[in-house]
Write an enzyme that holds these catalytic residues in place. Structure first.
Site, PDB file in Angstrom:
ATOM      1  N   ASP A 261       0.652  -1.014   0.160  1.00  0.00           N
ATOM      2  CA  ASP A 261      -0.578  -0.175  -0.017  1.00  0.00           C
ATOM      3  C   ASP A 261       0.758   1.526  -0.393  1.00  0.00           C
ATOM      4  OD1 ASP A 261       0.864  -0.570   2.930  1.00  0.00           O
ATOM      5  OD2 ASP A 261      -0.638  -1.258   3.367  1.00  0.00           O
TER       6      ASP A 261
ATOM      7  N   GLU B  90      -9.832  -2.612   5.859  1.00  0.00           N
ATOM      8  CA  GLU B  90      -9.761  -1.756   6.941  1.00  0.00           C
ATOM      9  C   GLU B  90     -11.492  -2.502   7.437  1.00  0.00           C
ATOM     10  OE1 GLU B  90      -8.599   0.136   9.232  1.00  0.00           O
ATOM     11  OE2 GLU B  90      -8.127   2.285   8.439  1.00  0.00           O
TER      12      GLU B  90
ATOM     13  N   HIS C 119      -7.185  -4.845  10.431  1.00  0.00           N
ATOM     14  CA  HIS C 119      -6.669  -4.650   8.849  1.00  0.00           C
ATOM     15  C   HIS C 119      -5.668  -5.636   8.740  1.00  0.00           C
ATOM     16  CE1 HIS C 119      -4.245  -0.927  10.120  1.00  0.00           C
ATOM     17  NE2 HIS C 119      -3.675  -1.630   9.700  1.00  0.00           N
TER      18      HIS C 119
ATOM     19  N   ASN D  75      -6.998  -3.207  14.911  1.00  0.00           N
ATOM     20  CA  ASN D  75      -8.683  -2.895  14.396  1.00  0.00           C
ATOM     21  C   ASN D  75      -8.758  -4.316  13.180  1.00  0.00           C
ATOM     22  OD1 ASN D  75      -7.665  -2.142  11.526  1.00  0.00           O
ATOM     23  ND2 ASN D  75      -8.908  -0.494  12.007  1.00  0.00           N
TER      24      ASN D  75
HETATM   25  C1  F6R Z   1       1.573  -1.439   6.037  1.00  0.00           C
HETATM   26  C2  F6R Z   1       0.437  -2.163   6.412  1.00  0.00           C
HETATM   27  C3  F6R Z   1      -0.117  -1.902   7.380  1.00  0.00           C
HETATM   28  C4  F6R Z   1       0.583  -2.394   8.702  1.00  0.00           C
HETATM   29  C5  F6R Z   1      -0.227  -2.737  10.022  1.00  0.00           C
HETATM   30  C6  F6R Z   1       0.600  -2.680  11.173  1.00  0.00           C
HETATM   31  O1  F6R Z   1       1.940  -1.587   5.032  1.00  0.00           O
HETATM   32  O2  F6R Z   1      -0.226  -3.111   5.623  1.00  0.00           O
HETATM   33  O3  F6R Z   1      -1.196  -3.474   7.410  1.00  0.00           O
HETATM   34  O4  F6R Z   1       0.918  -3.532   8.419  1.00  0.00           O
HETATM   35  O5  F6R Z   1      -1.305  -1.213  10.471  1.00  0.00           O
HETATM   36  O6  F6R Z   1       1.299  -1.058  11.257  1.00  0.00           O
HETATM   37  P1  F6R Z   1       2.252  -1.178  12.466  1.00  0.00           P
HETATM   38  O7  F6R Z   1       3.579  -2.760  12.211  1.00  0.00           O
HETATM   39  O8  F6R Z   1       2.954  -0.459  12.023  1.00  0.00           O
HETATM   40  O9  F6R Z   1       1.671  -1.778  13.918  1.00  0.00           O
END
Ligand code: F6R
Length: 237
Positions: free
Chosen positions: A63, A137, A132, A130
């Protein structure tokens, strides 16, 4: 799903780096799906320190924020160069990150086509508190491929420390359908703030209220977590 619980964040990161290294050894020209976020920083650091040879591989990031230049420090482009690409002794042959600038529809189509041509061998995933994955989301459509997603407040709050003054409202992300096409998936989560999401993913019903729960339907998923992230799992008690 195969579950590996390690004592500490460091041990969990080492186990994840080992799986990526094994994948390279088995298939040097692997296509990797990669994630950003704080969970992945120690994993990338280990791969850099161990001089893992990515030179025949190609990478595809999950992303990118919309409206953020690849050169901006808040962008995932920048993150990948800073933590991975620029530091590797043997960088990947190509590194793709979806484009957050320019024509949204064209960028979505271009990335979707790229993923269809290059099936991902190993998809690395983090998880949001959450539940995701990528930027899919709660409430997302499980059948969707690459698309533009409006970011939830909880995701923006969680990423605030990396965003500075920037408040992106949208991101371009691989969809659940793209993620589920990967031949194998490795999901890494560390810390107590991920415990609820891990329990929902692993032991809850498959529902788009907890997007990661769809991974229960993938045939080859490895989940690596530390004790803190395992603290709400029934089967770990
Ligand atoms: C990042 C992504 C997100 C993260 C998730 C966890 O490319 O796709 O889904 O993997 O938000 O983020 P951290 O590791 O910062 O808790």
């Amino acid at each position: 799903m195969k579950l590996i619980i390690k004592q500490t964040n460091q041990e969990a990161s080492e186990a994840a780096a080992q799986i990526i290294t094994d994948q390279i050894q088995q298939k040097p020209n692997s296509n990797f799906g990669l994630a950003t976020g704080s969970t992945m920083i120690p994993v990338y650091q280990l791969l850099v320190e161990n001089h893992v040879d990515f030179s025949q591989s190609v990478t595809f990031n999950l992303d990118e924020y919309i409206g953020v230049e690849p050169t901006d420090e808040e962008s995932f482009h920048y993150y990948m160069r800073h933590h991975f690409l620029d530091k590797l002794t043997h960088p990947p042959r190509q590194m793709h990150v979806p484009r957050g600038m320019g024509d949204e529809e064209a960028n979505v189509l271009q990335y979707l086509q790229l993923l269809l041509i290059h099936p991902v061998d190993l998809q690395l995933l983090g998880i949001g508190s959450n539940a995701h994955i990528g930027f899919n989301e709660p409430g997302c459509d499980f059948n969707q491929g690459v698309h533009i997603e409006r970011l939830s407040q909880s995701t923006l709050d969680a990423n605030k420390k990396d965003l500075g003054k920037m408040v992106p409202s949208k991101a371009i992300t691989m969809g659940i359908a793209d993620i589920m096409r990967a031949k194998s998936i490795l999901i890494l989560a560390t810390g107590e703030h991920k415990a609820q999401a891990i329990a929902a993913m692993f032991e809850g019903p498959v529902t788009n209220k907890a997007p990661a729960s769809i991974l229960q339907r993938h045939p080859n998923v490895t989940v690596i977590i530390d004790q803190a992230a395992a603290s709400k799992l029934q089967r770990a008690q």
